[in-house]
Design a protein around this motif. Structure first.
Motif, PDB file in Angstrom:
ATOM      1  N   UNK A 185      12.138  12.703  -2.660  1.00 29.36           N
ATOM      2  CA  UNK A 185      12.994  12.139  -3.712  1.00 29.36           C
ATOM      3  C   UNK A 185      12.606  10.682  -3.994  1.00 29.36           C
ATOM      4  N   UNK A 186      12.503  10.353  -5.263  1.00 25.76           N
ATOM      5  CA  UNK A 186      12.182   8.974  -5.661  1.00 25.76           C
ATOM      6  C   UNK A 186      13.379   8.361  -6.392  1.00 25.76           C
ATOM      7  N   UNK A 242       0.825  -1.213   0.000  1.00 23.12           N
ATOM      8  CA  UNK A 242       0.000   0.000   0.000  1.00 23.12           C
ATOM      9  C   UNK A 242       0.856   1.258   0.000  1.00 23.12           C
ATOM     10  N   UNK A 243       0.396   2.277  -0.694  1.00 21.07           N
ATOM     11  CA  UNK A 243       1.079   3.566  -0.680  1.00 21.07           C
ATOM     12  C   UNK A 243       0.822   4.230   0.666  1.00 21.07           C
ATOM     13  N   UNK A 244       1.907   4.551   1.381  1.00 24.98           N
ATOM     14  CA  UNK A 244       1.787   5.214   2.683  1.00 24.98           C
ATOM     15  C   UNK A 244       2.614   6.490   2.657  1.00 24.98           C
ATOM     16  N   UNK A 245       3.857   6.399   3.111  1.00 24.59           N
ATOM     17  CA  UNK A 245       4.742   7.569   3.128  1.00 24.59           C
ATOM     18  C   UNK A 245       6.022   7.227   2.376  1.00 24.59           C
ATOM     19  N   UNK A 246       6.727   8.247   1.880  1.00 25.50           N
ATOM     20  CA  UNK A 246       8.008   7.942   1.226  1.00 25.50           C
ATOM     21  C   UNK A 246       8.988   7.281   2.195  1.00 25.50           C
ATOM     22  N   UNK A 247       8.925   7.660   3.465  1.00 22.86           N
ATOM     23  CA  UNK A 247       9.855   7.080   4.443  1.00 22.86           C
ATOM     24  C   UNK A 247       9.665   5.572   4.559  1.00 22.86           C
ATOM     25  N   UNK A 248       8.441   5.114   4.329  1.00 18.56           N
ATOM     26  CA  UNK A 248       8.200   3.668   4.380  1.00 18.56           C
ATOM     27  C   UNK A 248       8.339   3.022   2.997  1.00 18.56           C
ATOM     28  N   UNK A 249       7.757   3.650   1.973  1.00 13.95           N
ATOM     29  CA  UNK A 249       7.679   3.003   0.659  1.00 13.95           C
ATOM     30  C   UNK A 249       9.010   2.945  -0.088  1.00 13.95           C
TER      31      UNK A 249
END
Ligand code: ADP
Ligand code: ZN
Length: 296
Positions: free
Chosen positions: A91-92, A32-39
């Motif tokens: 940032x991705x 699931x999409x959550x936060x960048x810190x997790x994903x």
């Protein structure tokens, strides 16, 4: 044989896969999409695990927008400022590139789907293709000379302005422009206008006349502005396949004979078409991004 990592970042879920070719998906995970810190660490962990077993050649990422695509910007590869919680300026590309150390191709989700359709789907053999997705939101991927239209940011054709239908009493629901294309014709707009989910409306409901007219206006604008060789209409709302003949008829009526090319006047059925790849367009487009990143 080369292996590629492909990533689709979406509003509700992330899809990551290891792919050897369009019909050769080796491993796939979703979260699931959550936060960048997790994903972002989840994406990196998946890619690194497979990269350690058999080295990947490159990675392709199709991302929800808005995103920064200007390679001269220090924010290249980041999500742009957005109302979506947590993701503004995230940032991705940079963390994934730093962790894997291989080329990373990156583009907007709908542009990526357009590339997939061009390479292996409804646009095979063409050079100039526009792909609209009409779902929770509306977006368009514009491909010119086989590649995403080079531009400052990326097109936002979902927010183009249309003429309202006089009898349409619905104000529109875009939080920025009220009655732009997305505000009038995306799935949530249909639901708010009629008080029922779009997929519950019968095919002979007036809702589809309105919908076909608004989409036809967008298609006409696209023909006039970009002159693609074909326009693909996808997304959940276009599962209503009876919209296609309605849209084609309305496009011809609105153009009123102004554009005189056979592809439109004689072959409109092959000009305005559904996607050929269904929900695989994003992943296959990300594979195109990865393959092209490997060649640079
Ligand atoms: P998303 O845009 O979130 O990626 P979709 O392209 O499936 O996902 O779009 C979802 C939207 O499309 C919802 O607003 C839904 O009401 C609408 N939708 C989904 N299926 C249908 C259908 N069969 N007929 C009409 N509208 C649909
Ligand atoms: Zn808008």
């Amino acid at each position: 044989m080369s292996l590629y990592g492909v990533v689709e970042t979406g509003g509700t879920k992330m899809v990551c896969a290891i792919v050897a070719g369009p019909d050769d998906v080796r491993h796939e995970v979703r979260f699931p999409t959550t936060t960048p810190a997790e994903n972002i660490p989840q994406i990196i962990a998946f890619l690194q695990q497979h990269h350690a077993q058999t080295p990947l050649t490159a990675i392709g990422i199709g991302s929800f927008g808005p995103i920064v695509l200007d390679k001269s910007s220090p924010n290249y590869g980041c999500v742009a400022p957005t109302t979506k919680p947590y993701w503004s300026n995230a940032p991705v590309v940079a963390p994934i590139q730093a962790a894997l150390g291989i080329p990373v191709g990156f583009d907007l989700d709908v542009t990526t789907a357009a590339l997939g359709e061009l390479q292996w789907g409804a646009g095979v053999g063409l050079q100039h293709l526009v792909y609209y997705t009409i779902g929770t939101g509306i977006g368009a991927g514009i491909i010119v000379n086989g590649a995403p239209l080079p531009c400052m940011m990326h097109p936002e054709a979902g927010h183009q302005r249309l003429s309202r239908i006089d009898s349409d009493a619905f104000a529109g629901n875009c939080s920025f422009h009220v009655d732009c294309l997305e505000g009038l014709a995306a799935g949530p707009a249909i639901e708010k206008r009629w008080g029922v989910k779009a997929d519950q409306l019968p095919p002979d409901h007036i809702a589809w006349e309105y919908e076909a007219d608004y989409i036809a206006q967008a298609v006409m604008n696209t023909i006039l502005m970009v002159s693609p060789q074909r326009i693909v209409l996808g997304g959940g709302v276009m599962d209503q396949s009876h919209l296609f003949p309605m849209i084609r008829t309305k496009v011809l009526a609105r153009l009123n004979g102004y554009i005189n090319v056979d592809a439109i006047t004689a072959h409109i059925d092959d000009y305005i078409v559904p996607p050929a790849l269904g929900n695989r367009a994003g992943m296959l487009g990300a594979l195109v991004l990865a393959m092209r990143a490997a060649q640079v």
